[in-house]
Design a protein around this motif. Structure first.
Motif, mmCIF file in Angstrom:
data_model
loop_
_atom_site.group_PDB
_atom_site.id
_atom_site.type_symbol
_atom_site.label_atom_id
_atom_site.label_comp_id
_atom_site.label_asym_id
_atom_site.label_seq_id
_atom_site.Cartn_x
_atom_site.Cartn_y
_atom_site.Cartn_z
ATOM 1 N N SER A 76 98.701 -6.558 1.911
ATOM 2 C CA SER A 76 98.190 -7.275 3.093
ATOM 3 C C SER A 76 97.070 -8.227 2.698
ATOM 4 O O SER A 76 96.283 -7.918 1.809
ATOM 5 C CB SER A 76 97.610 -6.272 4.107
ATOM 6 O OG SER A 76 98.564 -5.310 4.453
ATOM 7 N N SER A 77 97.005 -9.376 3.371
ATOM 8 C CA SER A 77 95.828 -10.243 3.144
ATOM 9 C C SER A 77 95.016 -10.276 4.419
ATOM 10 O O SER A 77 95.347 -11.000 5.353
ATOM 11 C CB SER A 77 96.222 -11.668 2.759
ATOM 12 O OG SER A 77 97.608 -11.837 2.751
ATOM 13 N N GLU A 79 92.221 -10.921 7.275
ATOM 14 C CA GLU A 79 91.610 -12.163 7.752
ATOM 15 C C GLU A 79 90.093 -12.132 7.653
ATOM 16 O O GLU A 79 89.438 -13.153 7.843
ATOM 17 C CB GLU A 79 91.992 -12.398 9.228
ATOM 18 C CG GLU A 79 93.462 -12.699 9.468
ATOM 19 C CD GLU A 79 93.802 -14.149 9.132
ATOM 20 O OE1 GLU A 79 92.870 -14.951 8.952
ATOM 21 O OE2 GLU A 79 94.998 -14.456 9.037
ATOM 22 N N CYS A 80 89.524 -10.937 7.465
ATOM 23 C CA CYS A 80 88.069 -10.845 7.412
ATOM 24 C C CYS A 80 87.654 -9.726 6.452
ATOM 25 O O CYS A 80 88.465 -8.859 6.122
ATOM 26 C CB CYS A 80 87.494 -10.561 8.811
ATOM 27 S SG CYS A 80 88.080 -9.032 9.530
ATOM 28 N N LEU A 172 87.071 -17.231 10.471
ATOM 29 C CA LEU A 172 88.488 -16.855 10.399
ATOM 30 C C LEU A 172 89.294 -18.137 10.202
ATOM 31 O O LEU A 172 88.793 -19.233 10.446
ATOM 32 C CB LEU A 172 88.919 -16.214 11.719
ATOM 33 C CG LEU A 172 88.160 -14.960 12.175
ATOM 34 C CD1 LEU A 172 88.528 -14.623 13.621
ATOM 35 C CD2 LEU A 172 88.464 -13.786 11.254
ATOM 36 N N SER A 173 90.536 -17.990 9.796
ATOM 37 C CA SER A 173 91.403 -19.167 9.765
ATOM 38 C C SER A 173 91.571 -19.631 11.213
ATOM 39 O O SER A 173 91.420 -18.846 12.150
ATOM 40 C CB SER A 173 92.765 -18.808 9.170
ATOM 41 O OG SER A 173 93.457 -17.960 10.054
ATOM 42 N N ASP A 175 94.203 -20.362 12.856
ATOM 43 C CA ASP A 175 95.278 -19.623 13.539
ATOM 44 C C ASP A 175 94.837 -18.221 13.945
ATOM 45 O O ASP A 175 95.144 -17.769 15.047
ATOM 46 C CB ASP A 175 96.520 -19.516 12.635
ATOM 47 C CG ASP A 175 97.276 -20.846 12.607
ATOM 48 O OD1 ASP A 175 96.933 -21.741 13.411
ATOM 49 O OD2 ASP A 175 98.187 -20.979 11.775
ATOM 50 N N ALA A 176 94.160 -17.536 13.036
ATOM 51 C CA ALA A 176 93.715 -16.175 13.353
ATOM 52 C C ALA A 176 92.709 -16.200 14.494
ATOM 53 O O ALA A 176 92.734 -15.351 15.383
ATOM 54 C CB ALA A 176 93.096 -15.510 12.126
ATOM 55 N N ARG A 177 91.838 -17.208 14.486
ATOM 56 C CA ARG A 177 90.851 -17.304 15.559
ATOM 57 C C ARG A 177 91.561 -17.521 16.901
ATOM 58 O O ARG A 177 91.253 -16.864 17.896
ATOM 59 C CB ARG A 177 89.853 -18.431 15.320
ATOM 60 C CG ARG A 177 88.686 -18.369 16.311
ATOM 61 C CD ARG A 177 87.898 -19.662 16.484
ATOM 62 N NE ARG A 177 87.792 -20.396 15.256
ATOM 63 C CZ ARG A 177 86.915 -20.124 14.299
ATOM 64 N NH1 ARG A 177 86.050 -19.150 14.465
ATOM 65 N NH2 ARG A 177 86.885 -20.830 13.204
ATOM 66 N N LEU A 236 93.989 -8.679 12.335
ATOM 67 C CA LEU A 236 92.930 -8.930 11.352
ATOM 68 C C LEU A 236 93.293 -8.408 9.962
ATOM 69 O O LEU A 236 92.788 -8.907 8.960
ATOM 70 C CB LEU A 236 91.611 -8.310 11.829
ATOM 71 C CG LEU A 236 90.998 -8.982 13.067
ATOM 72 C CD1 LEU A 236 89.836 -8.147 13.604
ATOM 73 C CD2 LEU A 236 90.528 -10.406 12.737
ATOM 74 N N SER A 237 94.154 -7.394 9.913
ATOM 75 C CA SER A 237 94.551 -6.912 8.585
ATOM 76 C C SER A 237 95.735 -7.715 8.054
ATOM 77 O O SER A 237 96.249 -7.428 6.969
ATOM 78 C CB SER A 237 94.869 -5.413 8.636
ATOM 79 O OG SER A 237 95.995 -5.180 9.450
ATOM 80 N N GLY A 238 96.164 -8.716 8.822
ATOM 81 C CA GLY A 238 97.182 -9.650 8.320
ATOM 82 C C GLY A 238 98.626 -9.166 8.440
ATOM 83 O O GLY A 238 99.466 -9.531 7.605
#
Lengths: 375, 375
Positions: A76-77, A79-80, A172-173, A175-177, A236-238
């Motif tokens: 996993s990548s 996000e934070c 955050l990126s 998209d994630a935001r 957030l854990s992608g």
């Protein structure tokens, strides 16, 4: 066994981490508030005391599930980083607090968890200081209550703003935001719509039926308490959108079970455990699934005269409680809870589940503690 | 000459642009609210009607000053395009609306600008539908009022959240976003602290003096109405920190002048112009600079008996108004306003000013319309 074991025994350290984050937030705000005068700084201090008595269920859920994903899926990548995660998790506790503050203003409640809520605390301090301008004791009390409720309303606005600030400021990126902001917006709109429906039914502006009561319970609490932290953990854990949606669905089942159990506990639970006025739901005429069921039975004739009576005596309260149990309302709601829990367990045990084993374990452990919950 | 000429005659098209943006926002929210039931969708519709009657002073100020910077300084690199600017400007109108909603909940007001405010509108619709459960007319009215105020409180939360969402979602550089979020936070904390101080003085929880009254006026309105749009204009058009700070300072002077004039108008202005209950400030016992001055004079003995009397008659209101004029309170506040306006004009006319000529022109034109304001 008391409380949410999975989130208590397993995560005492995590809970302290969240509390530390929240303490720092309130300390900084209290300090910055001095410039506006001692009363405004005191409002922040009282708010901090109020928040730090909480169970931190929601932030602990977010962090625990986030970590379960990463343990199971090394690829996993996220996000934070860990620090960002704790900040975002704490923001979910702040959101919970903001909702409680405004609910208490709306409901006129002065107590929560065995002690005065923020409004009650302001009222107590205000009662300790003498005044001169008012003529009657009642007028004086009304004015003090107005001052205390204003504090609750305004602090709710400040805390709600802080939730958004935390999410908006996080690195955050894009998209994630946006995804996290969508989730936050969905959670807030659901909760507000649920509260609106709740008050509408109590105030007679919206017709009461069991379907609406269940919708209200889902909206008002389930979304932000379970769907929000669970989906945010996946996001957030992608994880994939599919995993996010599956967790969100599990959250909706858990959330409704949790809220229905809350309704049961506040009528049938032990006052020493939940710390609320034992008959406050009856006294306020709170429309719950228990009441909606009871309304359809012949026992309602025994309950109706005291339902919503602000001067409900302990004797009347006990009689109404017994009638709610005998008419089958208690059993019916326990059945609904079991049904939601089953749906949740089936969802995570499906062979095609997008959720890894460890995340399933956290959810199963949550279900188990929920079944044994007393407060 | 009525109203803010600079922001009306010069910018009728701009005002429509803001209104269109806000209309789209409310239309989308109303449509999305249907799923929660007709009552929740109706709340959004009523909110839209309430917002669109506004003067759009704050968003027009932001866009006008932003454009003045770009006209004068072709080398500026703005942080957002025109569309983003209009969205952000509209968010400032939403912030104003959120504050009005919660102020009306706190103050118990049902009217604004010649017509029912959101709470008043909900109350009217609620009064049109028959109910059965309540026993007395008073109890029925209390419940309807509770329902209407709950709508105002909850809509305030939704709108406050939308303000943050707009800023958090905009594609800005990380630094610009953080600066804008800092400015938003500062504006919200000032306004809330100002409202807290205002209510504290009215409710007798905070001692009243002229200095606190002026601080309250500054905090409650000046920051978000003037400092926020002006500083945001400098920030978003890509100006230096020095220019941002100079505009913020000009905004503080203008904002205090504006608020003091508001206080004068609501006591001495024509009801047909401002559309408020002509004696509502007196009836509510609103602590303003006018009252703080009057308290120090011998005329106070004539005003005190009716100050804060909820059953104030028109005759008593007229007598109190005359006493406030005769004792010098009106003249004193006019002097304070002139003083703030002078400070603002001096600031923008300094040889070392960081503000370009066109921005100075907008501010001077704003001062001129402010001096001739009647509503």
């Amino acid at each position: 066994m008391t409380g949410h074991t999975v989130l208590r025994d397993g995560t005492a350290a995590l809970r302290r981490e969240i509390e530390d984050e929240l303490s720092s937030f309130f300390a900084a705000r209290t300090s910055a508030a001095q410039v506006y005068g001692p009363e405004f700084a005191r409002l922040w201090e009282l708010a901090a005391e109020s928040v730090l008595g909480g169970k931190m269920l929601r932030p602990c859920l977010l962090v625990t599930v986030f970590e379960a994903f990463l343990e199971d899926r090394a690829s996993s990548s996220p996000e934070c980083d860990r620090e960002g995660l704790v900040r975002l998790a704490s923001a979910i506790e702040l959101l919970h607090f903001a909702f409680l503050l405004h609910d208490d203003v709306i409901d006129g409640d002065l107590m929560r968890r065995h002690r005065p809520n923020l409004i009650g605390s302001i009222l107590e301090e205000s009662a300790a200081s003498p005044r001169s301008r008012r003529t009657s004791v009642e007028a004086e009390q009304d004015v003090r209550l107005h001052w205390a409720r204003t504090g609750g309303l305004l602090m709710g606005d400040l805390v709600l703003s802080a939730v958004h600030q935390t999410i908006a400021r996080e690195r955050l990126s894009h998209d994630a935001r946006l995804s996290l902001l969508d989730l936050l917006d969905h959670s807030i709109v659901d909760s507000v719509a649920g509260e609106h429906l709740d008050v509408g039914m109590s105030d007679g502006a919206i017709r009461i039926d069991l379907r609406r009561i269940l919708t209200m319970s889902q909206l008002k609490t389930a979304t932000y308490s379970f769907e929000l932290p669970l989906r945010a953990a996946a996001l957030l854990s992608g994880q994939s959108r599919e995993a996010q949606e599956q967790l969100a669905e599990a959250g909706r089942h858990l959330g409704l079970a949790f809220q229905l159990q809350d309704d049961l506990l506040s009528v049938f639970g032990q006052h020493e455990d939940h710390g609320k006025d034992p008959f406050s739901d009856l006294r306020e005429g709170k429309e719950t699934a228990i009441i909606a069921y009871a309304r359809m039975t012949s026992s309602w004739a025994r309950i109706e005269p005291v339902f919503g009576a602000s001067d409900l005596s302990e004797g009347d309260g006990l009689t109404a409680r017994a009638a709610l149990s005998e008419c089958g309302a208690e059993r019916f709601v326990r059945f609904l809870i079991a049904d939601e829990i089953d749906a949740c367990l089936q969802l995570i045990s499906r062979p095609e589940s997008a959720l890894p084993e460890r995340v399933g374990d956290v959810l199963r452990s949550l279900v188990s503690s929920l079944e044994h919950r007393r407060a």
